[in-house]
Write a protein that holds these residues in place. Structure first.
Motif, PDB file in Angstrom:
ATOM      1  N   THR A 117       0.543  -1.549   0.060  1.00 20.53           N
ATOM      2  CA  THR A 117      -0.039  -0.125   0.405  1.00 20.53           C
ATOM      3  C   THR A 117       0.899   1.352   0.075  1.00 20.53           C
ATOM      4  OG1 THR A 117      -1.447  -1.170   1.704  1.00 20.53           O
ATOM      5  CG2 THR A 117      -1.668   0.879   0.967  1.00 20.53           C
ATOM      6  N   SER A 124       1.329   4.124  -2.657  1.00 15.70           N
ATOM      7  CA  SER A 124       0.833   5.415  -2.286  1.00 15.70           C
ATOM      8  C   SER A 124       2.293   6.879  -3.002  1.00 15.70           C
ATOM      9  CB  SER A 124       0.743   5.388  -1.612  1.00 15.70           C
ATOM     10  OG  SER A 124       1.157   5.280  -0.449  1.00 15.70           O
ATOM     11  N   PHE A 174      -8.113  13.234  -0.218  1.00 14.07           N
ATOM     12  CA  PHE A 174      -7.311  11.715  -0.837  1.00 14.07           C
ATOM     13  C   PHE A 174      -6.210  10.775  -0.243  1.00 14.07           C
ATOM     14  CE2 PHE A 174      -5.087   8.365  -3.784  1.00 14.07           C
ATOM     15  CZ  PHE A 174      -6.616   7.363  -3.779  1.00 14.07           C
ATOM     16  N   HIS A 197      -7.490  10.279   3.824  1.00 15.49           N
ATOM     17  CA  HIS A 197      -8.341   8.859   3.936  1.00 15.49           C
ATOM     18  C   HIS A 197      -7.716   7.704   3.109  1.00 15.49           C
ATOM     19  CE1 HIS A 197     -12.227   7.362   4.188  1.00 15.49           C
ATOM     20  NE2 HIS A 197     -12.363   6.695   3.002  1.00 15.49           N
ATOM     21  N   GLU A 198      -7.716   7.669   2.486  1.00 19.90           N
ATOM     22  CA  GLU A 198      -7.321   6.836   1.340  1.00 19.90           C
ATOM     23  C   GLU A 198      -5.942   6.106   2.048  1.00 19.90           C
ATOM     24  OE1 GLU A 198      -8.729   4.801  -0.487  1.00 19.90           O
ATOM     25  OE2 GLU A 198     -10.696   6.771  -0.355  1.00 19.90           O
ATOM     26  N   ASP A 210      -5.871   6.328   6.469  1.00 23.99           N
ATOM     27  CA  ASP A 210      -7.129   5.946   6.709  1.00 23.99           C
ATOM     28  C   ASP A 210      -7.731   7.072   7.984  1.00 23.99           C
ATOM     29  OD1 ASP A 210      -9.520   4.151   7.047  1.00 23.99           O
ATOM     30  OD2 ASP A 210      -8.414   3.153   8.390  1.00 23.99           O
ATOM     31  N   ARG A 221     -11.419   9.480  -5.441  1.00 26.52           N
ATOM     32  CA  ARG A 221     -11.100   8.629  -5.678  1.00 26.52           C
ATOM     33  C   ARG A 221     -11.696   7.602  -7.405  1.00 26.52           C
ATOM     34  NH1 ARG A 221     -15.035   5.538  -2.707  1.00 26.52           N
ATOM     35  NH2 ARG A 221     -13.365   6.957  -0.141  1.00 26.52           N
ATOM     36  N   ASP A 240      -8.845   6.218  -9.812  1.00 32.29           N
ATOM     37  CA  ASP A 240      -9.265   5.450  -9.877  1.00 32.29           C
ATOM     38  C   ASP A 240      -9.292   5.154 -11.313  1.00 32.29           C
ATOM     39  OD1 ASP A 240      -9.042   3.870  -7.507  1.00 32.29           O
ATOM     40  OD2 ASP A 240     -11.690   3.876  -7.062  1.00 32.29           O
TER      41      ASP A 240
END
Length: 305
Positions: free
Chosen positions: A109, A113, A133, A136-137, A140, A165, A169
């Motif tokens: 992860t 990132s 983003f 949060h992504e 967390d 998001r 994506d």
């Protein structure tokens, strides 16, 4: 009485320092993911520290959350300034590559990132979208905490997160590639480059591969992306032939992903990061701007926690 207050103040100061040291790598990662610049991220941390030592620690319920909030606000301020600098930048702008510790590559992860590809996707977001983003992504962080950091309502932050998001994506790689496969492909490219193997380079590049180079107006670099495998190979090999310099490459790990470090005549010349899909390289990012090559001698610790 004064002596007692001094002891209490010293204890609070020590507590503040310990907390900052504990979360420093986290705060740097937050700032770097928002800015794409290690130098600016360090400045943000300095600004965060100056504000942190002025805080009444007795009023802080969650030191981590508070520090992330302050770092985010400072990074947002600097991001807007950075955007103005990019408008005057010579040629394509790429994030500053970081030589990273092994644990970064092991954390899938985290490695994604901070990858060059993801950092460039984040560049297409507005400052607030990027902050929301990233928090949060990647980290967390809950909507309530993010709302405090960016000065928006919880519902607005939730909507921004959803929009960001969807945007990311649509641009991020759909299929995750094993690190071992990426290493093998990048190494094949490096060997073919070392031997000036035209066909070997073509074999490892996707037909629609794109090379983006960042010289910052200081080092020679293509002012526009080079698109297409054959065109790219001719451009790269032609450039090497013209310089007649002693080029040495070595495998390395930058931003948690396999990369290539270039030396020309014994001096560091650039870092090449790669995107890989279906066994071939789909994107190449070559950073030559010397101002962005200051953190390649020592590894940088990054963390999402």
């Amino acid at each position: 009485m004064d002596e007692g207050r001094g002891v209490v103040g010293e204890h609070i100061g020590q507590s503040a320092t310990e907390a900052f040291v504990t979360y420093r790598n986290l705060l740097f990662t937050v700032a770097y993911e928002m800015l794409g610049s290690a130098a600016d991220a360090e400045d943000v941390l300095q600004e965060t520290w100056l504000r942190w030592v002025e805080v009444d620690q007795a009023e802080v319920r969650d030191q981590r959350a508070y520090l992330v909030r302050v770092t985010t606000r400072q990074a947002l301020n600097r991001l807007r300034t950075l955007q103005r600098r990019k408008e005057a930048y010579v040629g394509p702008w790429l994030p500053e590559p970081l030589l990273t510790t092994p644990d970064v590559a092991e954390d899938v992860t985290l490695a994604e990132s901070v990858s060059m590809a993801m950092m460039l996707v984040l560049e297409t977001l507005s400052p607030t979208e990027r902050a929301v983003f990233v928090l949060h992504e990647a980290f967390d962080v809950g909507y309530d905490e993010i709302a405090e950091a960016v000065g928006k309502t919880r519902e607005t932050v939730r909507q921004i997160a959803h929009r960001a998001r969807r945007h990311v994506d649509a641009r991020r790689p759909r299929k995750a590639v094993a690190a071992s496969e990426v290493r093998a492909v990048v190494e094949s490219f490096r060997r073919a480059l070392d031997t000036r193997d035209f066909q070997g380079l073509l074999d490892v590049l996707a037909p629609d591969v794109v090379l983006t180079a960042d010289g910052g107006g200081v080092k020679q670099a293509a002012l526009r992306p080079v698109v297409g495998a054959e065109k790219l190979v001719r451009y790269v090999l032609g450039g090497i032939a013209k310089t007649q310099a002693d080029l040495v490459t070595e495998p390395a790990v930058f931003n948690g992903n396999p990369a290539i470090l270039f030396h020309v005549d014994g001096e560091v010349d650039g870092v090449l990061a790669c995107d890989v899909a279906d066994g071939r390289i789909t994107g190449l990012y070559f950073v030559r701007n010397p101002e962005k090559l200051t953190r390649i001698a020592a590894s940088t610790a990054l963390t999402l926690r």
